[in-house]
Scaffold this active site. Sequence first.
Site: not given
Lengths: 568, 125
Positions: A285-286
């Site tokens: 993810g981020s």
Amino acid sequence: MAAITESGTPIAIDGSRKTRRSLTKARIRWVIAALIVIFGAVAGRLVQLGMVEQDNTIEGQTRDLITASRPAILDRNGLELAVDIRVPSLFAEPRRIIDVEEAAQAIHSVLPDINIDWLRQRLTGDKGFVWIKRELTPAIQERIMQLGIPGLDFVTESKRFYPGGTESSHILGAVNIDNQGIAGMEKDMDDEGVALLQSIGLARGNELEPVNLSIDLRVQHVMHNVLADALTRYKAIAAAGVMMDVHTGEILGLVSLPDFDPNNPVTALEKDRFNRITSGIYELGSTFKTVTMAAALDSGKVRVTDSFDARFGVRFGRFTIDDFHGKHRVLTVPEIYKYSSNIGTIKVMQALGKDEFRAFLTELGFDKPAPIELPERRQPKVPEKFSEIVAATASFGHGLSISPLHMVRAISAFVNGGDLPVPTLYRTTPEEAEKRYQPVVSEETSERIRYLMRLNALEGSGSRMNKFAAGYRAGGKTGTAEKVVNGRYDSSKSLAVFASAFPLDNPRYAMVILVDEPRNENEQSGRTAGWNAGEATGRIVQRVAPMLGISPEFGDILDQKLVPAELR
Amino acid sequence: MIRTLNIILVITSICALVGVYALKYSVEETASEKAAIQRLIERQEADLSLLKADWAFLNQPASVGPIVTRHVAELNLQTLAQEQFGRFDTLPMRMKAPDSGALDSLFEALDSGVDPIQQLITEAE
């Protein structure tokens, strides 16, 4: 002497001298024959004894191998992680047992958990050696000795004991009953030559030097403790964490929950007990935005003062990628990072170029399993070539899976001045580690990333972490990746990640924490990574930083210094 | 001549016999002594390894941790907070000379039955 016989032929009678001589000859012959027989028998016996093959094996294994010991495993400060204890093992010689029934009953009275029929069958026969039960306690040995049954005896075996129990299970692995490593560092040590020493019988007693790992048992304990707490606090299905020395690549702590008890290695086979740090691969993810930023800033095509238009979602055919908590305005590079803007990150990646981005991932070693001594490693999944859309999703950490170890290694490189260290579980000196460095970004980029990570802790999604770790100049990036369920992203199931480093004014440690499928702690709290993985990171930093000799600093002078000159 | 030689030989062989048997028995005895010592060493090594393992176990954070949590309430134990760390440069410097005037007035106050420190404490409460 001669006489005349009736027939007229003379009878010759031997003289006494001649008689005696022939008698002596006969005796000598007899003596020679007797001696030949006797010496022949002796020689024959010698040959026979020479032919006897001594059975040194115990049920197919050499005695040396069974009594062989393993080196003790210590943490970096000399605390024991694994030690050998000598325990008696009971064996029987069935051919010397007189009354099988009596012996079976007697053994059964001391060891009631042994099936008596099995015991009877085991004790019958003409074998020279059968195990009855291995790895007993000295007290039981005493009681069996007192039974006074002939044909029972003990061998002192080495048994592995892990005083920490489950705490370092995924690092240490386990051994089987013959003291051979079957997982983790135990297996690695065998591959490194302990097995050879054992097989030639050199590994006995305390002759083996203890092995120092890079693990700090205190850090390991705190991490285990906090993650176990996170499992219940956020009702997650799993949690894992790893902490690395950014300069040497030494792993100080590595925890993956649920774990197993190496003293009872069967538990390792239960479902979901695998090592999530080295053999689990995830869409992180981020947290991947840190990688994208580092790549873009290092190329020089993007500067930290640049701004990107994040007003509208990015369209790829029928897909539109939008922001989770969108600002929908023009954002500067630090803002993109701080607000974790997907649109902004895609723009940054596009400014860099997708092929350059892909090449940067190769440089970071994201194409191969992360190099570490543990045998449990897995090939990451990163597409060979990036199309426009794959590159776009990859820039914020979707569509490619790497292990948390890959990520912590990359973060180490980003904050330590730009050199990718080789992760290791053995104690290393900075000089040795430097020889294996691989430069990936410039010192200048490293400074920018340190600023961005700290900024995110002060103003962005890492602020919950910073509440706990106040004063220790920690910073990092959150990542909340929705999980793929039946081929689609399921918004109710997510993986929360926090990739951090501390203290950022002089980085020493990098850490990645993941919490799998967390839920809200209470009504007021959220479900995104800052609330769970972030808080867990903060709790860990708060407790381990003083142990690692980092003193808290309040006031924002150090934070001010992190801000790049062009932004001041 | 031969008789004397024979007698000497017989005596020598008897001596040799006695000597060899004596040697044999002493070697056997030494061997069993050695085995006994070896067994003792083995047993003591085993005991030692157990004690070391015990020590390692008791020393582990994993075994100390639960003991600490058990006594958190009684001993009022708390996680060390960042604010509790001090530095040498935050400590005030030692005074150059004792403040004799202040000390004198303190002793005078104490002599007259007033305890200024106790007063401060009661005020604070």
